[in-house]
Design a protein around this motif. Structure first.
Motif, PDB file in Angstrom:
ATOM      1  N   GLY A 250       1.248  11.401  -9.015  1.00 30.70           N
ATOM      2  CA  GLY A 250       0.334  11.521 -10.137  1.00 30.70           C
ATOM      3  C   GLY A 250       0.439  10.363 -11.113  1.00 30.70           C
ATOM      4  O   GLY A 250       0.034  10.497 -12.276  1.00 30.70           O
ATOM      5  N   LEU A 251       0.925   9.243 -10.645  1.00 31.13           N
ATOM      6  CA  LEU A 251       1.109   8.073 -11.499  1.00 31.13           C
ATOM      7  C   LEU A 251       0.089   7.004 -11.152  1.00 31.13           C
ATOM      8  O   LEU A 251      -0.399   6.923 -10.026  1.00 31.13           O
ATOM      9  N   ASP A 252      -0.241   6.173 -12.120  1.00 33.54           N
ATOM     10  CA  ASP A 252      -1.197   5.088 -11.928  1.00 33.54           C
ATOM     11  C   ASP A 252      -0.443   3.849 -11.448  1.00 33.54           C
ATOM     12  O   ASP A 252       0.356   3.284 -12.211  1.00 33.54           O
ATOM     13  N   PRO A 253      -0.664   3.400 -10.217  1.00 35.57           N
ATOM     14  CA  PRO A 253       0.057   2.219  -9.730  1.00 35.57           C
ATOM     15  C   PRO A 253      -0.144   0.996 -10.611  1.00 35.57           C
ATOM     16  O   PRO A 253       0.735   0.121 -10.679  1.00 35.57           O
ATOM     17  N   GLY A 254      -1.275   0.908 -11.293  1.00 34.19           N
ATOM     18  CA  GLY A 254      -1.529  -0.234 -12.153  1.00 34.19           C
ATOM     19  C   GLY A 254      -0.605  -0.295 -13.357  1.00 34.19           C
ATOM     20  O   GLY A 254      -0.516  -1.345 -13.998  1.00 34.19           O
TER      21      GLY A 254
ATOM     22  N   GLU B 233       0.834  -1.199   0.000  1.00 33.28           N
ATOM     23  CA  GLU B 233       0.000   0.000   0.000  1.00 33.28           C
ATOM     24  C   GLU B 233       0.877   1.261   0.000  1.00 33.28           C
ATOM     25  O   GLU B 233       0.557   2.249  -0.683  1.00 33.28           O
ATOM     26  N   ARG B 234       1.979   1.219   0.755  1.00 33.38           N
ATOM     27  CA  ARG B 234       2.893   2.374   0.773  1.00 33.38           C
ATOM     28  C   ARG B 234       3.507   2.598  -0.605  1.00 33.38           C
ATOM     29  O   ARG B 234       3.647   3.748  -1.050  1.00 33.38           O
ATOM     30  N   PHE B 235       3.867   1.547  -1.284  1.00 36.49           N
ATOM     31  CA  PHE B 235       4.433   1.674  -2.624  1.00 36.49           C
ATOM     32  C   PHE B 235       3.408   2.288  -3.589  1.00 36.49           C
ATOM     33  O   PHE B 235       3.730   3.184  -4.382  1.00 36.49           O
TER      34      PHE B 235
END
Length: 798
Positions: free
Chosen positions: A428-432, A418-420
């Protein structure tokens, strides 16, 4: 003098800086003392049969006595021995000699040494005597060594002691001797020691990181490495020692100007076992200090090192020496303690590196501070650095039944994941659109932030931080064991450090098929009834991730650059932990640990054999049934070969006896040596060779690479003659073939001779890249043939 008034000291001697500190009988110190006092060379201390608890009680009693004290002595940081001081008018000699005011009694224990260095005992005596005479009120030193201890009598004479004659004491006839300040000053050793100040502390207030680079540890390291070089170069027929009588040999170099003389024995497979204390070097007839870099330079024409690579090889020799010196100062656990230690304790205690390679700890690219942080012998906890890599610019490959989410769920705690993701979202980046990639801290500092700076700026790569898990570097230096969560996987990382003929990168392209290769090999092993019965298994490399979005990959894809080291800088793989494979009472250790010999010269394998209660021959039989037989079975029945050297084999021990082995490093090292069918996508592991070359996977990698060293150790220790060792190996293979006769004719494991494939010749020819990984067989260097020690018929049951 009251011993309690004495103070610690540091004295410069011709052998190095001698330091005396109060002896505190804690756990590590007792381990050392026990190893020293139970060694045959310490027989006059009458503690040969003592257990560690008795040793501890002995020195606790000294510490508690108001008229006695004990001091631990180091020479340039290397534990060297013990000094006991006592009041001879009140202890031991009370009423037995003509006591004078100012007398102080002394006992010296010089630690047994695997690699004795001339002048060490003199430095010990000179420094101790100088220290004693600097204490207030000391006018005379009194000693009462055993009358049979001629070595110490000679040392006492050099220090100016006057012999007063025999004296009957409890348990011994002593030779009472005394030395005055004037007698010492006038002696051979009197001028040999002067006080020196304490060194400047390091940045953290402790010892400087390079504190191991002192005279004594480096002299030991040079002597040991010279002996290893002479032994291995003779084994590979690069040098040809001449017998000169009484078990001594000589090797000439530099047109005959330089001579190396030593005592040695030769065992099976032309294995040389040198007496390291016997080595003498002369230059133009004059005595000279053994020097490993000088030896290589002197022998360079005979060794065939290309002139443009000699400096690189000499740098690897220097790094190997530095690593050896570090271990002498910091890795002091004796074999008796290691035989009962845990998996990672044993891993950190290894001191030799590869048993055959001379330059076996090159590690060019690690500075002294980084060595102290990241080298396996440092045993420091390491936290990996994690990056996020864009999915479209990276690749992920996993074993059957495992996906990316499943891997991360097992390797990263929920709050860490979750922290990552929150870190990426905050930018402003999409973790996916990203996947996670662990990186060696050295690689992050020296490569990623420099060579991949544009990728970080574009946020194709994003720094995520650490997970909190602590890891320990393995002997392969770029692979880590999770000490916080031992059930989690090993992590193997890319590391731009030159070590033993390779820059230790990882190729995302090459690792594409690694999980599938591991699945197939694991299936082959699991479905073979012979292998299943032996308990043989493999540690699968279950997942690999690599970044390919950099300029180096783009240039290679465009055909404008080779796929070189820069395309192997950002990748990692996960390998199963062996802990889940152990049962009650079982412990793990690498096969390499069986070749470990401690600073006293005691082999770890000898401690296992003695503690097991088995005869050495039976113990070796158990080991070979667990190790040699399965490796040979994979070749004979499945055309499958491994790289089964010591670090790639994990032993499962029960009551000090090998039960079974677990093979690792499958993806990079396994090969199929015939045109047998393979699943689609696994052709990269096919390397078709003739049957005799295929048999070298046993003859060279097992016999020559591991077993000849083990046989030499066991014979030198008086546990098992080399001939009997090889008879056990022959019986092991004969029984394997007899159980499935059709396999025995496919590869000539029992042939009378086999090609002598030489490892050092490979490294000497090209220390930057020993072999072509795409065609390793074509890179092999040969030196004729060797007599096969298992070829002679041995009746089953003999």
């Amino acid at each position: 003098m009251s011993p309690r008034t004495a103070s610690p000291a540091r004295l410069a001697t011709p052998g190095g800086v001698l330091a005396l500190e109060p002896l505190v009988p804690d756990g590590p110190t007792v381990e050392l003392l026990h190893a020293w006092l139970t060694h045959p060379r310490s027989r006059y201390w009458d503690l040969l049969d003592a257990d560690p608890d008795r040793v501890r009680r002995t020195f606790e009693a000294v510490a508690a006595h108001p008229r006695c004290d004990a001091w631990l002595v180091r020479l340039d940081g290397v534990p060297l021995g013990v000094v006991e001081t006592y009041d001879p008018g009140a202890v031991l000699l009370a009423g037995r000699y003509a006591h004078r005011d100012g007398d102080v009694g002394m006992h010296l224990l010089l630690a047994p040494a695997r690699t004795p260095v001339p002048g060490t005992s003199a430095a010990f005596m000179a420094g101790t005597m100088r220290w004693l005479f600097e204490q207030e009120g000391v006018r005379r030193v009194v000693v009462e060594p055993d009358a049979r201890n001629t070595a110490v009598h000679r040392l006492n004479a050099r220090a100016g002691f006057e012999v007063h004659g025999p004296l009957e004491l409890p348990g011994k006839t002593a030779l009472l001797s005394t030395c005055t300040r004037e007698g010492f000053e006038a002696s051979e050793l009197g001028p040999a020691a002067v006080p020196v100040p304490e060194p400047e502390p390091g940045r953290a207030g402790g010892p400087a990181p390079a504190a191991h680079l002192g005279l004594h540890p480096m002299r030991v390291a040079h002597r040991h490495l010279c002996c290893k070089a002479l032994a291995e170069f003779a084994h590979e027929r690069l040098v040809h020692p001449e017998a000169v009588g009484d078990g001594a040999f000589e090797v000439g170099a530099d047109g005959g100007r330089v001579r190396y003389r030593f005592r040695a024995r030769r065992t099976g497979l032309e294995h040389w076992v040198l007496d390291e204390g016997s080595l003498r070097r002369t230059v133009d007839g004059a005595d000279a200090e053994p020097d490993a870099q000088a030896l290589v330079t002197e022998l360079a024409p005979q060794l065939g090192i290309p002139p443009h690579l000699l400096a690189t090889y000499l740098e690897e020799i220097a790094s190997t020496l530095a690593s050896a010196a570090y271990k002498l100062v910091h890795r002091t656990r004796p074999s008796a303690a290691l035989a009962r230690a845990g998996f990672q304790e044993v891993e950190a205690a290894m001191t030799e590196g590869h048993p055959g390679f001379v330059a076996n700890n090159g590690r060019i690219g690690l500075g002294v501070t980084e060595h102290d942080r990241f080298a396996p012998e440092a045993a420091r906890p390491v936290r990996l650095v994690w990056l996020a890599a864009r999915r479209e610019l990276s690749r992920f490959d996993a074993a059957r039944g495992l996906d990316e989410d499943g891997l991360y769920a097992g390797e990263l705690d929920p709050e860490v994941r979750e922290r990552f993701r929150a870190r990426l979202t905050a930018l402003g980046l999409d973790p996916g659109e990203y996947r996670f990639l662990p990186v060696h801290p050295h690689q992050w500092e020296h490569r990623v932030t420099v060579s991949f700076a544009p990728d970080l700026a574009r946020r194709d790569l994003v720094l995520l931080g650490e997970t909190g898990d602590e890891h320990q570097a393995q002997q392969s230096i770029r692979t880590f064991f999770n000490t916080s969560r031992p059930g989690r996987h090993y992590v193997k990382t890319a590391l731009a450090v030159q070590n033993m003929g390779f820059l230790r990168g990882l190729s995302p392209r090459y690792m594409r098929d690694t999980p599938a290769v591991n699945d197939w090999v694991a299936d082959v092993v699991a479905t073979d009834p012979v292998l299943a019965a032996s308990g043989f298994s493999v540690l699968r490399e279950v997942a690999a991730v690599g970044y390919t979005g950099d300029a180096y990959h783009r240039a290679a894809a465009a055909g404008r650059a080779d796929e070189g080291p820069h395309t192997k800088m950002l990748a990692a793989l996960w390998r199963e932990s062996p802990l889940a494979r152990t049962g009650p009472g079982e412990r793990l250790a690498t096969l390499a640990s069986l070749l470990h010999v401690d600073a006293c010269g005691v082999p770890l394998v000898a401690e296992h054999v003695r503690a097991s209660g088995l005869a050495a021959e039976e113990w070796v039989g158990r080991l070979l049934d667990a190790y040699l037989a399965p490796v040979a079975r994979c070749l004979l029945a499945h055309d499958l070969v491994f790289m089964p050297h010591g670090e790639n084999v994990v032993l499962v021990l029960h009551e000090h006896v090998p039960r079974r082995v677990i093979m690792k490093d499958i993806g990079e090292e396994v090969a199929v040596v015939t045109d047998r069918p393979l699943p689609e996508g696994l052709e990269r592991i096919r390397h078709v060779v003739d049957p005799a070359t295929a048999a070298l996977s046993v003859h060279t990698d097992v016999f020559d690479g591991v077993l000849r060293h083990l046989a030499g150790i066991l014979e030198a220790e008086g546990l098992l003659p080399s001939e009997r060792f090889w008879a056990v190996a022959a019986r092991c293979l004969q029984e394997l073939v007899a159980a499935d006769p059709g396999t025995g004719e496919r590869f000539p494991l029992l042939a009378p001779r086999f090609s002598h494939s030489c490892l050092n010749r490979l490294q000497l020819l090209n220390t930057l890249q020993m072999v072509d990984l795409a065609d390793q067989a074509a890179s092999l260097q040969y030196a004729g043939t060797l007599e096969n020690p298992v070829a002679a018929p041995v009746p089953v049951g003999a």
